[in-house]
Design a protein around this motif. Sequence first.
Motif, short mmCIF file in Angstrom:
data_model
loop_
_atom_site.label_atom_id
_atom_site.label_comp_id
_atom_site.label_asym_id
_atom_site.label_seq_id
_atom_site.Cartn_x
_atom_site.Cartn_y
_atom_site.Cartn_z
N ARG A 225 26.05 21.56 -36.47
CA ARG A 225 26.56 21.79 -35.16
C ARG A 225 26.96 20.12 -34.97
O ARG A 225 26.33 19.33 -35.46
N ALA A 226 27.71 20.22 -33.94
CA ALA A 226 28.09 18.63 -33.50
C ALA A 226 28.65 18.84 -31.93
O ALA A 226 29.28 19.58 -31.65
N ILE A 227 28.15 17.74 -30.95
CA ILE A 227 28.58 17.80 -29.74
C ILE A 227 29.58 16.61 -29.66
O ILE A 227 29.35 15.46 -30.07
N CYS A 228 30.78 16.97 -29.22
CA CYS A 228 31.98 16.18 -29.15
C CYS A 228 31.86 15.52 -27.71
O CYS A 228 31.84 16.14 -26.73
N ILE A 229 31.66 14.20 -27.76
CA ILE A 229 31.38 13.52 -26.46
C ILE A 229 32.80 12.97 -25.79
O ILE A 229 33.58 12.30 -26.22
N CYS A 230 32.91 13.42 -24.31
CA CYS A 230 34.13 12.95 -23.83
C CYS A 230 33.86 11.63 -23.10
O CYS A 230 32.86 11.41 -22.51
N THR A 231 34.96 10.70 -23.18
CA THR A 231 34.75 9.25 -22.59
C THR A 231 35.82 9.01 -21.34
O THR A 231 35.48 7.97 -20.89
N SER B 223 17.16 19.77 -33.92
CA SER B 223 17.91 20.85 -33.56
C SER B 223 17.65 21.63 -32.64
O SER B 223 18.38 22.30 -31.47
N GLU B 224 16.15 21.80 -32.47
CA GLU B 224 15.43 22.72 -31.36
C GLU B 224 15.47 21.88 -30.19
O GLU B 224 15.76 22.61 -28.91
N ASN B 225 15.38 20.75 -30.22
CA ASN B 225 15.69 19.76 -28.68
C ASN B 225 16.86 20.08 -28.48
O ASN B 225 17.17 20.05 -27.26
N VAL B 226 18.02 19.89 -29.45
CA VAL B 226 19.48 20.33 -28.66
C VAL B 226 19.40 21.66 -27.98
O VAL B 226 20.03 21.49 -26.91
N MET C 2 13.02 13.77 -29.25
CA MET C 2 14.06 12.93 -29.90
C MET C 2 15.05 13.83 -30.34
O MET C 2 15.03 15.10 -30.76
N LEU C 3 16.38 13.31 -30.11
CA LEU C 3 17.59 13.69 -30.90
C LEU C 3 18.16 12.59 -31.83
O LEU C 3 17.65 11.56 -31.94
N MET D 189 21.53 23.41 -40.11
CA MET D 189 20.28 22.93 -40.38
C MET D 189 19.97 21.48 -39.61
O MET D 189 19.51 21.53 -38.42
N PHE D 190 21.18 20.71 -39.58
CA PHE D 190 21.17 19.34 -38.67
C PHE D 190 22.12 19.51 -37.43
O PHE D 190 23.26 20.33 -37.84
N THR D 191 21.86 18.98 -36.64
CA THR D 191 22.98 18.75 -35.26
C THR D 191 23.13 17.35 -34.94
O THR D 191 22.10 16.43 -34.84
#
Length: 271
Positions: free
Chosen positions: A32-38, A257-260, A210-211, A1-3
Amino acid sequence: MFTDSHCHLSFPELSEHLPQILQRMEEARVTRAICICTTLEEFEAVHALAAQYPQLWATVGVHPDNEDVIEPSADRLVELSAKNRVVGIGETGLDYYRLNGRSVADMQWQRDRFAAHIQAARKTDLPLVIHTRSASDDTLRILRDEGGFSSVSDNAGGVARGVFHCFTETEAVARAALELDFFVSFSGIITFKNAADLREVVRFVPLDRMLIETDSPYLAPVPHRGKTNSPAWVPHVAAMVAEIKGVTMEAVAEATSENVDCLFSRIVADA
């Protein structure tokens, strides 16, 4: 449901508790989640999370605040982005908040690094994950100069696209980002008592551009402010957006989530 469109599960504050975090995400309907690299040094750990867990995805990039790290070339970013379940380029951008005695002119290395990320994004047609702090004018200028918005040379690739993450800038900056066809992402900061101006920016940004994110382990939303943040708390961000917009949390969850899916299109392609 949520991202959760932006989190740092490879950071030790979260990686040491990953089973519990994933369980709490499931309970909170954060699917879902996007893991961000730094940093490039961190990339293998970030990518390993995405490779192991079907609800996680990865990016590749070097944060503008990170010094004394491997400097990314556009070609290296392109190479790493070809790995399975890598869906974006970044976190990248500019940060002039802590100059530590230096001038803005001294930060050319940040601007060069940002340009390399934009070049990689254009070559791969992957979205940029942009961090900007006290540097919005230069961030927008470099995006326009390097992003292919006015002209495209024979070998330049496509037009840059992406998201301004953890947005804390003005409505004017949000408007400029939207005019470049970028998305705007809001974090738990919008729940803070002193964030009234930022909530007005939330009101301005259309829901279809929006995200939402946590930027965990940082910036835990009210009522958890001051604690180690987690993707399981992104519904609190959605709840504030829903209150501001006068819609349901479910509508916010569905739209963001659709925007993702729209922006990070590899997620859909790999599903």
